[in-house]
Design an enzyme around this catalytic site. Structure first.
Site, PDB file in Angstrom:
ATOM      1  N   ASP A  65     -70.706  -2.323  68.513  1.00  0.00           N
ATOM      2  CA  ASP A  65     -70.892  -0.872  68.409  1.00  0.00           C
ATOM      3  C   ASP A  65     -71.216  -0.255  69.770  1.00  0.00           C
ATOM      4  O   ASP A  65     -70.809   0.876  70.080  1.00  0.00           O
ATOM      5  CB  ASP A  65     -71.977  -0.546  67.363  1.00  0.00           C
ATOM      6  CG  ASP A  65     -73.172  -1.495  67.426  1.00  0.00           C
ATOM      7  OD1 ASP A  65     -73.202  -2.376  68.311  1.00  0.00           O
ATOM      8  OD2 ASP A  65     -74.079  -1.357  66.595  1.00  0.00           O
ATOM      9  N   GLY A  88     -73.540   5.343  58.792  1.00  0.00           N
ATOM     10  CA  GLY A  88     -73.242   4.045  59.396  1.00  0.00           C
ATOM     11  C   GLY A  88     -72.162   4.100  60.456  1.00  0.00           C
ATOM     12  O   GLY A  88     -71.453   3.119  60.698  1.00  0.00           O
ATOM     13  N   LEU A  89     -72.031   5.252  61.110  1.00  0.00           N
ATOM     14  CA  LEU A  89     -71.033   5.330  62.189  1.00  0.00           C
ATOM     15  C   LEU A  89     -71.611   4.886  63.539  1.00  0.00           C
ATOM     16  O   LEU A  89     -70.905   4.915  64.550  1.00  0.00           O
ATOM     17  CB  LEU A  89     -70.470   6.754  62.307  1.00  0.00           C
ATOM     18  CG  LEU A  89     -69.505   7.204  61.202  1.00  0.00           C
ATOM     19  CD1 LEU A  89     -69.032   8.619  61.423  1.00  0.00           C
ATOM     20  CD2 LEU A  89     -68.304   6.261  61.094  1.00  0.00           C
ATOM     21  N   GLY A  90     -72.874   4.510  63.572  1.00  0.00           N
ATOM     22  CA  GLY A  90     -73.408   3.926  64.806  1.00  0.00           C
ATOM     23  C   GLY A  90     -74.205   4.883  65.677  1.00  0.00           C
ATOM     24  O   GLY A  90     -74.016   4.906  66.897  1.00  0.00           O
ATOM     25  N   SER A  91     -75.123   5.653  65.063  1.00  0.00           N
ATOM     26  CA  SER A  91     -75.897   6.604  65.872  1.00  0.00           C
ATOM     27  C   SER A  91     -76.843   5.882  66.833  1.00  0.00           C
ATOM     28  O   SER A  91     -77.054   6.347  67.958  1.00  0.00           O
ATOM     29  CB  SER A  91     -76.672   7.577  64.982  1.00  0.00           C
ATOM     30  OG  SER A  91     -77.542   6.879  64.126  1.00  0.00           O
ATOM     31  N   SER A  92     -77.378   4.732  66.445  1.00  0.00           N
ATOM     32  CA  SER A  92     -78.317   4.025  67.327  1.00  0.00           C
ATOM     33  C   SER A  92     -77.608   3.513  68.577  1.00  0.00           C
ATOM     34  O   SER A  92     -78.126   3.633  69.695  1.00  0.00           O
ATOM     35  CB  SER A  92     -78.949   2.832  66.608  1.00  0.00           C
ATOM     36  OG  SER A  92     -79.564   3.239  65.433  1.00  0.00           O
ATOM     37  N   ALA A 118     -74.759   4.666  69.809  1.00  0.00           N
ATOM     38  CA  ALA A 118     -74.283   5.794  70.619  1.00  0.00           C
ATOM     39  C   ALA A 118     -75.426   6.397  71.429  1.00  0.00           C
ATOM     40  O   ALA A 118     -75.264   6.705  72.614  1.00  0.00           O
ATOM     41  CB  ALA A 118     -73.642   6.851  69.717  1.00  0.00           C
TER      42      ALA A 118
END
Ligand code: MEV
Length: 316
Positions: free
Chosen positions: A148, A101-105, A107
């Protein structure tokens, strides 16, 4: 000799960029309703390599990203805007998996726009990259504030209002955060919709919670600027209790937050939509080891990550 030159030109046409992941410091969910949040970019990055290919179709190799739709939609949006016919190959690599849930989408979306703008030498501003990325995000997820994407694009620690109405860098240094992963993958759109349902039926209660979260965000903004970690920690913990009232926390996250506070953290909270993913604790260097142990003791996995990281950038 001709072959050598051709190989050289093709090699020169590969563009490599990276964008950071993020952690939401305060304002989760309320930000979807137009209230501010504070987000920090982290040094776990998502790397995108873009090249032009001689093919009728675009090619995507993106194992770290949950849905390659984010890349496909970004390419389609970019090509339409700049009237580009050529096909591209996008390859990704990541310091983190989409599970945490660190925001790959977000990024990968920002990084794809940045890489394509450099590959085709297009005249596109930082702001346009954010706006186009937000357009893609809404098309695919239908919900979301875009915080994000702002972190991925601009980096550092930002005070943010939905859709990029306000994107204000906070003048601070890295915050002493400990990050714990709950081991549970959160379904962000599910939790955003859950809160939306509750908002419809309990409008007054929910709006009152969002307003209290907003007040905490405003106080936290001042605390960050004044480097007042005691106040910032207190605001984070209060924010966690309000997220519990919204119904988005889970026992595992609560246990990790309580363990961190008991072990001496200034404050702690879940970070993001809830339902899983990560929690964060603000901790003085003297207490870091005790807090990490306490989080691990209740089953959390410590993720070593620095914050206040750079936004999207070219990589060699
Ligand atoms: C999810 O990481 C954070 C939310 O506030 C949704 C959003 O702002 O897009 C719940």
């Amino acid at each position: 000799m001709q072959i050598v030159v051709a190989v050289f030109i093709e090699a020169a046409m590969k563009i490599k960029v990276s964008a950071p992941g993020k952690l939401l410091l305060l304002g989760d969910h309320a930000v979807v309703y137009g209230y501010p949040c504070i987000v920090t970019a982290v040094d776990k990055r998502l790397y995108v390599e873009a090249e032009i290919i001689n093919d009728s179709e675009n090619k995507i190799i993106a194992p770290q990203v949950k849905e390659s739709r984010f890349v496909l939609e970004s390419i389609a949006t970019f090509k339409e805007k700049f009237k580009i016919k050529a096909s591209v190959k996008i390859t990704t690599r990541g310091d983190f998996s989409h599970n945490v849930g660190l925001g790959s989408s977000s990024a990968v979306t920002v990084a794809t726009f940045k890489a394509l703008s450099l590959l085709f030498d297009s005249d596109i501003s930082e702001r346009e990259i954010f706006d186009l990325s937000y357009e893609v995000n809404l098309k695919i997820q239908g919900v979301g504030s875009g915080f994000d994407l702002a972190a991925a694009n601009y980096g550092k620690t930002l005070y943010f209002i939905k859709g990029g109405k306000v994107i204000e860098p906070l003048h601070n240094e890295e915050l002493p955060l400990v990050v714990g992963y709950s081991g549970v993958k959160a379904d962000t759109p599910f939790y955003v919709r859950k809160v939306a349902e509750a908002f419809k039926s309990k409008l007054n209660k929910m709006d009152s919670i969002f307003k209290q979260i907003k007040d905490l965000v405003e106080k936290a903004k001042i605390a960050i600027e004044q480097k007042d970690l005691t106040s910032l920690g207190r605001e984070m913990t209060q924010n966690h209790y309000l997220l519990q009232q919204l119904g988005v926390s889970i026992p595992k996250l609560d246990a990790m937050v309580e363990a961190a506070i008991k072990a001496g953290a200034y404050g702690a909270k879940l970070s993001g939509a809830g339902g899983g993913d990560c929690m964060i604790a603000l901790v003085s260097p003297k207490k870091t080891s005790a807090v990490k142990k306490a989080i691990a003791h209740v089953g959390g996995e410590i993720i070593e990550v620095n914050n206040n990281a750079d936004g999207v950038r070219v990589e060699n």
